[in-house]
Design an enzyme around this catalytic site. Structure first.
Site, mmCIF file in Angstrom:
data_model
loop_
_atom_site.group_PDB
_atom_site.id
_atom_site.type_symbol
_atom_site.label_atom_id
_atom_site.label_comp_id
_atom_site.label_asym_id
_atom_site.label_seq_id
_atom_site.Cartn_x
_atom_site.Cartn_y
_atom_site.Cartn_z
ATOM 1 N N TYR A 82 9.142 9.901 -4.590
ATOM 2 C CA TYR A 82 8.843 8.532 -4.386
ATOM 3 C C TYR A 82 9.744 7.695 -4.037
ATOM 4 O O TYR A 82 9.754 6.794 -3.356
ATOM 5 C CB TYR A 82 8.273 8.039 -5.638
ATOM 6 C CG TYR A 82 7.795 6.794 -5.936
ATOM 7 C CD1 TYR A 82 6.648 6.181 -5.179
ATOM 8 C CD2 TYR A 82 8.715 5.966 -6.781
ATOM 9 C CE1 TYR A 82 6.279 4.805 -5.124
ATOM 10 C CE2 TYR A 82 8.299 4.657 -6.826
ATOM 11 C CZ TYR A 82 7.150 4.158 -5.874
ATOM 12 O OH TYR A 82 7.256 2.509 -6.187
ATOM 13 N N LYS B 180 10.821 5.231 -0.401
ATOM 14 C CA LYS B 180 11.402 3.808 -0.542
ATOM 15 C C LYS B 180 12.660 3.799 0.389
ATOM 16 O O LYS B 180 12.890 2.802 1.059
ATOM 17 C CB LYS B 180 11.509 3.272 -2.072
ATOM 18 C CG LYS B 180 10.378 3.261 -2.883
ATOM 19 C CD LYS B 180 9.115 2.459 -2.112
ATOM 20 C CE LYS B 180 8.067 2.510 -2.887
ATOM 21 N NZ LYS B 180 6.961 1.493 -2.298
ATOM 22 N N SER C 267 10.332 -3.240 -13.168
ATOM 23 C CA SER C 267 9.224 -3.018 -14.195
ATOM 24 C C SER C 267 8.386 -4.200 -14.039
ATOM 25 O O SER C 267 8.410 -5.068 -14.858
ATOM 26 C CB SER C 267 9.844 -2.578 -15.646
ATOM 27 O OG SER C 267 10.588 -1.730 -15.601
ATOM 28 N N GLY D 5 0.789 -1.222 -0.046
ATOM 29 C CA GLY D 5 -0.026 -0.078 0.142
ATOM 30 C C GLY D 5 1.054 1.324 -0.082
ATOM 31 O O GLY D 5 1.756 1.356 0.778
ATOM 32 N N HIS E 265 13.464 2.806 -7.636
ATOM 33 C CA HIS E 265 13.668 4.151 -7.534
ATOM 34 C C HIS E 265 14.208 4.746 -6.422
ATOM 35 O O HIS E 265 14.644 5.874 -6.169
ATOM 36 C CB HIS E 265 12.393 4.768 -7.915
ATOM 37 C CG HIS E 265 11.807 4.622 -9.117
ATOM 38 N ND1 HIS E 265 12.263 4.884 -10.271
ATOM 39 C CD2 HIS E 265 10.589 3.715 -9.554
ATOM 40 C CE1 HIS E 265 11.416 4.674 -11.300
ATOM 41 N NE2 HIS E 265 10.515 3.941 -10.668
#
Length: 274
Positions: free
Chosen positions: A135, A139, A164, A71, A112
């Protein structure tokens, strides 16, 4: 296991994982902000809950063995949005896991977190963070949070840096970075059923000939992907213009996220297959 909690169950990847996770425990509790996620699998229940609410997460994780945390906002966005969903939300998951003596957090991290590395460096799981966006920064925070909660509080974590993940390969970058849905399910299963993980980082990538990352240090998870993006290479390379070695979007691990302005969508710049 008796109970697994899955966050982000209404998302593309979380939704795909519901079936396999429901077979790994007596009870799967799926959660998201959506009102529902449709037909439930055997042993699955759904609870609408907000990651930004520690009380809700604490209640949700009661008696859980593990939490699979997918989430979050899955794209670059304004910092305040990332802060609430991805950063505060991550803290609430690990803190609730600690309070409820949950053994392990299986976390959907991202390439990322290290998106500014050139693809030609073939990076391992131990390289320092180099985020490409807010973003990606979120992480990095969650990975460091996972390490902290392992070293100070004994909560195990497996942080899966997904590259990906799509049904197929639709752009030149993804020939090397593709993670098939089947390999994703296998990776999550190994992250759950490996007896001991401590704090682990592993790249979520299929067995691509041109994979730009190295999972050697995470071999003990037993993750052995089967799919290969090379099967799509000829068609994709013929359709895409040549990649530009002077363009960070082509040269960096993060692809378009390496050049998108902070706070603006990176997904909007990518050719993705729905």
């Amino acid at each position: 296991m008796k109970k697994i909690v899955l966050t982000g169950a209404a998302g593309k990847l979380g939704g795909f994982l519901r079936k396999s996770l429901s077979g790994m425990a007596d009870t799967l509790v799926s959660t998201d902000l959506a009102d529902d996620v449709g037909t439930l699998f055997s042993g699955e229940t759904y609870v609408k809950a907000d990651l930004a609410d520690l009380g809700e997460m604490n209640k949700l994780l009661q008696d859980a063995d593990m939490v699979v945390h997918f989430g979050a906002i899955g794209d670059e966005a304004p910092f305040d949005d990332i802060l609430s969903s991805n950063i505060v939300g991550a803290y609430n998951i690990w803190e609730a896991a600690y309070r409820n003596k949950v053994r392990r957090v299986v976390y959907a991290s991202s390439i990322h977190a290290v998106g500014m590395y050139p693809k030609t460096e073939f990076i391992g799981t131990d390289v320092p963070h180099r985020p490409d966006t807010f973003y990606g920064l979120s992480k990095c925070f969650a990975e460091d949070l996972g390490r902290l909660y392992w070293e100070k509080r004994g909560v195990e974590s497996v942080c899966m840096r997904i590259l990906s993940c799509n049904p197929g390969v639709t752009n030149a970058r993804a020939v090397g970075s593709w993670l098939s849905y089947e390999d994703l399910a296998h990776l999550v299963e190994r992250a759950i059923d490996t007896p001991v993980t401590g704090f682990t980082v592993v790249y979520g990538v299929s067995d691509n000939d041109r994979a730009p990352v190295d999972n050697t240090l995470a071999n003990y998870l037993g993750y052995r992907p089967r799919d290969n993006g090379e099967a799509f290479a000829k068609k994709v390379f013929a359709a895409d213009p040549p990649m530009d070695p002077q363009n960070p979007s082509d040269m960096c691990q993060g692809g378009p996220f390496a050049v998108v302005p902070l706070g603006e969508s990176g997904v909007a710049m990518m050719k993705l297959k729905e």
